[in-house]
Design a protein around this motif. Structure first.
Motif, short mmCIF file in Angstrom:
data_model
loop_
_atom_site.label_atom_id
_atom_site.label_comp_id
_atom_site.label_asym_id
_atom_site.label_seq_id
_atom_site.Cartn_x
_atom_site.Cartn_y
_atom_site.Cartn_z
N LEU A 1 0.69 -1.12 -0.01
CA LEU A 1 0.06 0.13 0.09
C LEU A 1 0.82 1.18 0.12
O LEU A 1 0.57 1.94 -0.74
N ASP A 2 1.88 1.24 1.00
CA ASP A 2 2.86 2.21 0.95
C ASP A 2 4.16 1.81 1.10
O ASP A 2 4.61 1.02 1.89
N TYR A 3 4.95 2.43 -0.02
CA TYR A 3 6.39 1.98 0.12
C TYR A 3 7.27 2.71 1.31
O TYR A 3 6.87 3.89 1.63
N ARG A 4 8.33 1.90 1.87
CA ARG A 4 9.32 2.88 2.65
C ARG A 4 10.02 3.99 2.27
O ARG A 4 9.89 3.83 0.85
N GLN A 5 10.12 5.06 2.69
CA GLN A 5 10.74 6.35 2.17
C GLN A 5 12.13 6.14 1.72
O GLN A 5 12.50 4.93 1.86
N PHE A 6 12.42 6.88 0.79
CA PHE A 6 13.80 7.04 0.44
C PHE A 6 14.22 8.25 1.03
O PHE A 6 13.58 9.29 1.34
N TYR A 7 15.77 8.60 0.86
CA TYR A 7 16.10 9.75 1.62
C TYR A 7 17.18 10.59 0.44
O TYR A 7 17.71 9.87 -0.44
N VAL A 8 17.13 11.81 0.78
CA VAL A 8 18.06 12.88 -0.14
C VAL A 8 18.82 13.63 0.88
O VAL A 8 18.24 14.23 1.60
N ASN A 9 20.23 13.58 0.71
CA ASN A 9 20.90 14.31 1.55
C ASN A 9 21.86 15.07 0.68
O ASN A 9 22.13 14.86 -0.42
N GLY A 10 22.66 15.84 1.36
CA GLY A 10 23.65 16.54 0.70
C GLY A 10 23.27 17.99 0.24
O GLY A 10 22.52 18.49 0.77
N ALA A 11 23.71 18.43 -0.94
CA ALA A 11 23.37 19.71 -1.69
C ALA A 11 22.13 19.89 -2.35
O ALA A 11 21.94 20.13 -3.45
N ASN B 1 23.31 4.74 -1.84
CA ASN B 1 23.43 3.61 -1.10
C ASN B 1 22.00 2.69 -0.99
O ASN B 1 21.39 3.49 -0.48
N ARG B 2 22.21 1.62 -1.84
CA ARG B 2 20.99 0.90 -1.61
C ARG B 2 20.94 0.23 -0.17
O ARG B 2 21.41 -0.17 0.47
N ASP B 3 19.45 0.30 0.09
CA ASP B 3 19.03 -0.28 1.25
C ASP B 3 19.25 -1.84 1.44
O ASP B 3 19.58 -2.18 2.55
N ASP B 4 19.51 -2.51 0.60
CA ASP B 4 19.77 -3.84 0.31
C ASP B 4 21.17 -4.28 0.48
O ASP B 4 21.50 -5.29 0.28
N GLN C 1 15.03 3.35 -5.59
CA GLN C 1 14.31 2.40 -4.92
C GLN C 1 13.88 2.88 -3.54
O GLN C 1 14.57 3.73 -2.98
N PRO C 2 12.83 2.31 -2.83
CA PRO C 2 12.62 2.51 -1.50
C PRO C 2 13.78 2.06 -0.75
O PRO C 2 14.41 1.22 -0.90
N GLY C 3 13.84 3.10 0.15
CA GLY C 3 15.00 2.96 1.30
C GLY C 3 16.29 3.25 0.90
O GLY C 3 17.23 3.40 1.40
N ASP C 4 16.47 3.64 -0.35
CA ASP C 4 17.76 4.52 -0.95
C ASP C 4 17.90 5.65 -0.14
O ASP C 4 17.14 6.44 0.25
N ILE C 5 19.57 5.95 -0.20
CA ILE C 5 19.92 7.15 0.09
C ILE C 5 20.81 7.77 -0.82
O ILE C 5 21.57 7.24 -1.36
N LEU C 6 20.12 8.92 -1.35
CA LEU C 6 20.79 9.70 -2.42
C LEU C 6 21.32 10.92 -1.96
O LEU C 6 21.06 11.74 -1.01
N THR C 7 22.53 10.97 -2.39
CA THR C 7 23.63 11.84 -1.70
C THR C 7 24.07 12.75 -2.90
O THR C 7 24.59 12.30 -4.12
N ILE C 8 23.64 14.18 -2.91
CA ILE C 8 24.24 14.99 -3.98
C ILE C 8 25.46 15.92 -3.15
O ILE C 8 25.39 16.48 -2.27
#
Length: 180
Positions: free
Chosen positions: A102-112, A149-152, A168-175
């Motif tokens: 129903l709802d995917y887990r969050q993904f994250y964006v950090n950095g610039a 950085n992939r969650d898995d 993908q859900p759970g990913d951490i994207l860094t700019i």
């Protein structure tokens, strides 16, 4: 109906069909994890059906008769099979189980980016869309130094990504910042 309107309707329906097929393909390959919200339905068995269940930190589901069912790393189909087999083992003759995300887990964006943080995942999420959700790049943001950085994957394992790569859900994207 004019030919142009009919052609437009056909193209619209074709595009919707392709998008639905892509979303179904993503859902079929999708691996469940902590924070996902799922529904479990057992046909004809209200006591064994749940409209909304958020997976625990360990990505488990407390389930009647079966105890804690481990969902982490399983596809919804694999979880269906696991629950079906568990219910066949002395509880129901031919259970028909359906599991939906129903709802995917969050993904994250950090950095610039203007508003780093966690965001709701939607199928088809790309790096470009994630940056837009995070308010866009800062003035110092790099156009090329982007990592995920992939969650898995092992923690701390970052790999470079392009602007149109899917997240993908759970990913951490860094700019990262650029100095020029």
């Amino acid at each position: 109906m004019p030919l142009i309107r009919l052609l437009g309707l056909v193209l619209l329906l074709t595009g919707a069909s392709i998008a639905n097929a892509q979303n179904a393909e993503v859902a079929e390959r999708y691996r469940l994890g902590s924070g996902d919200v799922i529904s479990i339905s057992v046909f004809g068995e209200e006591d064994l059906s749940f409209e909304r269940i958020r997976l625990s930190d360990a990505a488990t589901v407390p389930y009647p008769f079966l105890g804690e069912v481990r969902a982490k790393g399983r596809t919804p189909s694999e979880l269906e099979d696991l629950i079906t087999e568990g219910l066949k083992d002395g509880y129901l003759i031919n259970p028909r189980v359906t599991v939906n995300v129903l709802d995917y887990r969050q993904f994250y964006v950090n950095g610039a980016v203007e508003s780093p943080g966690g965001y709701a995942f939607q199928p088809g999420m790309t790096v470009r869309k994630a940056i837009a959700l995070a308010g866009g790049r800062t003035d110092r943001a790099s156009n090329t130094k982007m990592f995920v950085n992939r969650d898995d994957e092992a923690e701390g394992t970052e790999r470079p990504v392009s602007i149109d790569e899917r997240l993908q859900p759970g990913d951490i994207l860094t700019i990262e910042e650029s100095f020029f």
